[in-house]
Every structure is written in structure tokens, then in C-alpha cells.
Design a protein around this motif. Structure first.
Motif, PDB file in Angstrom:
ATOM      1  N   LEU A  85      -2.265   1.291 -10.948  1.00 50.42           N
ATOM      2  CA  LEU A  85      -1.506   1.162  -9.820  1.00 50.42           C
ATOM      3  C   LEU A  85      -3.529   1.427  -9.286  1.00 50.42           C
ATOM      4  O   LEU A  85      -2.940   0.889  -7.671  1.00 50.42           O
ATOM      5  N   ALA A  86      -4.080   2.845  -9.362  1.00 48.15           N
ATOM      6  CA  ALA A  86      -4.739   2.679  -8.317  1.00 48.15           C
ATOM      7  C   ALA A  86      -5.887   1.990  -8.938  1.00 48.15           C
ATOM      8  O   ALA A  86      -6.463   1.950  -7.480  1.00 48.15           O
ATOM      9  N   ALA A  87      -6.139   1.274  -9.711  1.00 46.26           N
ATOM     10  CA  ALA A  87      -6.947   0.062  -8.949  1.00 46.26           C
ATOM     11  C   ALA A  87      -6.595  -1.097  -8.727  1.00 46.26           C
ATOM     12  O   ALA A  87      -8.034  -1.805  -6.983  1.00 46.26           O
TER      13      ALA A  87
ATOM     14  N   ASP B  44       4.031   9.645  -8.248  1.00 44.51           N
ATOM     15  CA  ASP B  44       5.626   9.928  -8.903  1.00 44.51           C
ATOM     16  C   ASP B  44       5.425   9.163 -10.168  1.00 44.51           C
ATOM     17  O   ASP B  44       5.913  10.015 -11.803  1.00 44.51           O
ATOM     18  N   GLU B  45       4.085   8.889 -11.269  1.00 42.67           N
ATOM     19  CA  GLU B  45       3.276   8.241 -12.214  1.00 42.67           C
ATOM     20  C   GLU B  45       2.982   9.459 -12.756  1.00 42.67           C
ATOM     21  O   GLU B  45       2.061   9.897 -13.094  1.00 42.67           O
TER      22      GLU B  45
ATOM     23  N   ILE C  75       0.941  -1.489  -0.395  1.00 41.71           N
ATOM     24  CA  ILE C  75      -0.214   0.144   0.374  1.00 41.71           C
ATOM     25  C   ILE C  75       1.120   1.820   0.399  1.00 41.71           C
ATOM     26  O   ILE C  75       0.471   2.280  -0.769  1.00 41.71           O
ATOM     27  N   ARG C  76       1.730   1.229   0.942  1.00 42.38           N
ATOM     28  CA  ARG C  76       2.802   2.176   0.587  1.00 42.38           C
ATOM     29  C   ARG C  76       3.420   2.366  -0.191  1.00 42.38           C
ATOM     30  O   ARG C  76       3.389   3.615  -0.572  1.00 42.38           O
ATOM     31  N   GLU C  77       4.309   1.867  -0.945  1.00 49.00           N
ATOM     32  CA  GLU C  77       4.445   1.268  -2.671  1.00 49.00           C
ATOM     33  C   GLU C  77       3.559   2.317  -3.458  1.00 49.00           C
ATOM     34  O   GLU C  77       3.977   3.008  -4.038  1.00 49.00           O
ATOM     35  N   LEU C  78       2.317   1.385  -3.258  1.00 51.68           N
ATOM     36  CA  LEU C  78       1.636   1.987  -4.687  1.00 51.68           C
ATOM     37  C   LEU C  78       1.240   3.366  -4.520  1.00 51.68           C
ATOM     38  O   LEU C  78       1.412   4.294  -5.335  1.00 51.68           O
TER      39      LEU C  78
END
Length: 121
Positions: free
Chosen positions: A30-32, A20-21, A11-14
Motif C-alpha cells: 500500500l505504501a509503495a 487500519d492494516e 490517495i485518501r483510500e490508501l
């Protein structure tokens, strides 16, 4: 329910990857994934009676203006309700909402209200 350490880390990585994306397709993916992880952790809340009525009308194919007219509320109120419903249910649009509703009816979790045929009205 507390997330497992590996889920919490993901979750933190996402969140970091999302900030940054710049590629919109990648952001959506990523949001999904993030939405899925968060909704797995937080059980979805049951819609209120008024929200459920709006969901039924959306599933019947009515537009916001038609829903507003039928319920005697403004178009803006319908739009606000839908935003809250999408968040509560965990969907992104009207089609997903209608499919969610139909699956709830099919699974016996909700009952479709009895409606008089239009010829009787």
C-alpha cells in the motif's frame, strides 16, 4: 499539477487502508502504491551539489563512515543527508539510490565525475 479526482480519492483510500492494516507485507504494498501516486503528482527535486556528491559515493559502494571520512563530516550528518536524499529522489535504500544515479548517468541527465586511478593518488 493537481491530481485527477479518481487519483485524489485513491490517495485518501490508501491513507485510510494504511492506518487500519496490520500485515507488514500489505502495508509495504500500500505504501509503495501511495508513494507512486504522490511522486507522480509532485515532480522530484534535483539534488544539491553536496547531496549529489554523497549519491556518487554511495553509487561507488562506500559506506556511511567512508563517505564521512572522505567529506570531512560526521557519520550522523551522512545519515541525515541520505534520509533527505531518499525523500527528494523518491527511493527507499542505497541500492535504489545507486540504481537511480546510474540511470541518470545513462540517460545523460548527470555526468559521472572524472576520477584519477587509485595508483595515481
Amino acid at each position: 499539477m493537481t491530481p485527477a479526482p479518481e487519483q485524489e480519492q485513491r490517495i485518501r483510500e490508501l491513507f485510510k487502508l494504511l492506518t487500519d492494516e496490520s500485515n507488514s507485507e500489505k502495508v509495504q504494498a500500500l505504501a509503495a502504491e501511495l508513494r507512486h501516486l504522490l511522486t507522480v503528482q509532485a515532480p522530484l527535486r534535483k539534488p544539491s551539489e553536496q547531496q549529489l556528491r554523497i549519491i556518487e559515493l554511495v553509487a561507488d559502494g562506500l559506506k556511511n563512515r567512508e563517505i564521512a571520512d572522505q567529506l570531512g563530516i560526521s557519520n550522523k550528518v551522512v545519515k541525515n543527508y541520505l534520509g533527505n536524499i531518499y525523500d527528494k529522489i523518491g527511493v527507499n535504500n542505497r541500492l535504489e539510490l545507486a540504481l537511480w544515479y546510474e540511470s541518470q548517468v545513462h540517460d545523460g541527465k548527470l555526468r559521472r565525475p572524472a576520477r584519477l586511478p587509485k595508483s595515481w593518488m
